[in-house]
Motif scaffolding. Structure first.
Motif: not given
Lengths: 199, 197
Positions: B32, B35, B39, B59
């Motif tokens: 997580r 990610y 981002k 993505t």
């Protein structure tokens, strides 16, 4: 038991509220109240650490030898702080970037360590839990109130949203968002709290 | 003596248990966090250099093992074809490593764009390698196989004056991205085939 569990909880909200009455944890109180989300996030992070470390230290108080208790407290508090840091990185990354170094600095914030030494090492699990929750929420409310004053006056926003009722003629009082503004604002808050607390 | 031993054992146990818990939490949140970093840290640079692509490069990504490391590649779709790949490389700057994102067109091996992500260069001096688009734009359209050098050394790139070390750091990063690209090109092309435009 001298005080009931409810009293242990409520004392953190008013009579012993950390930044204003105990005057502890001032570093984040000054630095993390520029915006409401920072102050609120900091308060919640401290609450989590306080509740966790209070309960664990109170549970382990018979196991921890007196001579090395501070070292053991630090390990427990630091563990919870890093857990918070990882969780914030995983779920509230933007806030994590904003708060930066102040999250790991909760370890050396006097509140968790102070509560461990002054309270949990001597008291049972339930009062310690109530104490941690009360102190944590008191801290959260204090920081949020200070942050609301600073963000609304200094930036004309609330939770990063512009406030419409201030009207188009509102000029942000940007001094409030600076470090000296934090000192002045905190000083006035302390003054008000002392006036209110006078008997 | 017994007392000392007890202190020793308790503190050691505390340390060990805490270490174990933290390793567990870290393992649980790692994916997580990765990610989120993509981002918020690499994301803006990737989106900027891939301007004009019709998909979401953040993505559309895959990973390739490169020795011990695992590298992430982000695919951009231009004119209906997934023909651009962006990845990270680092070079040595003034304040430590300078991580950059390089986007390469796989059809002609030319650089689509270069963007610096998080760096610790001196604000106002070396930090200009990130903000000064004139500098990074010099890499656009060049072949990724080029051994980039500053003009003073007979190369093509104008370094930012006063920030030679940082400029060289970025150049070094671009050169090492070329090495990564050459090393992994066949794998990259394989993976790109499976991506729908």
């Amino acid at each position: 038991m001298a005080k009931s569990v409810i009293q242990e909880f409520t004392k953190g909200l008013w009579t012993e509220v950390p930044p204003y009455r105990l005057v502890l944890g001032l570093c984040p109180t000054l630095a993390m109240t520029k915006q409401v989300d920072m102050g609120f996030g900091m308060g919640l992070a401290v609450t989590f650490v306080l509740v966790g470390s209070n309960v664990l230290i109170s549970l382990l108080r018979k196991v921890i030898p007196k001579n090395v208790r501070i070292a053991c407290f630090i390990v427990v508090v630091a563990t919870f702080v890093i857990v918070v840091e990882l969780l914030m990185q995983a779920y509230t990354y933007e806030l994590f970037l904003k708060m930066g170094i102040f999250i790991p600095l909760i370890v050396v914030n006097c509140i968790p360590l102070g509560r461990a030494e002054a309270f949990c090492y001597k008291k049972g699990v339930l009062p310690s839990f109530a104490d941690g929750l009360g102190m944590g929420l008191g801290y959260t409310i204090s920081l949020t109130v200070l942050a609301i004053i600073r963000e609304v006056l200094g930036n004309g926003t609330f939770f990063n949203q512009p406030i419409s009722f201030l009207g188009p003629t509102f000029q942000p009082f940007s001094f409030m968002t600076t470090a000296p503004g934090a000192f002045v604002c905190l000083g006035l808050m302390l003054c008000i709290m002392n006036l209110l607390g006078k008997k | 003596m017994r007392e000392m031993l007890k202190l020793f054992v308790v503190v050691t146990l505390f340390g060990a248990i805490s270490g174990g818990i933290l390793a567990g939490v870290r393992a649980g949140t790692q994916e997580r966090i990765e990610y989120q970093q993509i981002k918020f840290v690499k994301g803006p640079a990737i989106l900027q250099i891939m301007k004009g692509c019709t998909n979401d490069p953040l993505t559309t990504r895959f990973k390739i093992k490169d020795g011990k490391e695992e590298r992430a590649f982000f695919v951009g779709v231009f004119d209906g074809k997934p023909n651009t790949v962006a990845f990270e490389a680092t070079g040595k700057g003034y304040g430590g490593e300078i991580p950059i994102i390089v986007a390469v067109n796989v059809d002609n091996d030319r650089i689509v764009g270069v963007g610096v992500t998080t760096h610790r260069e001196t604000p106002g001096v070396g930090a200009r390698v990130q903000s000064d688009a004139k500098f990074t734009n010099q890499f656009k359209g060049q072949s990724i196989k080029e051994p980039f050098k500053v003009k003073a050394e007979g190369g093509k790139i104008d370094a930012i004056s006063g920030a030679t070390v940082s400029s060289r750091g970025v150049m070094g990063a671009v050169v090492s991205s070329g090495e990564i690209y050459n090393r992994l090109k066949s794998n990259i092309l394989d993976k790109m085939k499976s991506i729908k435009s």
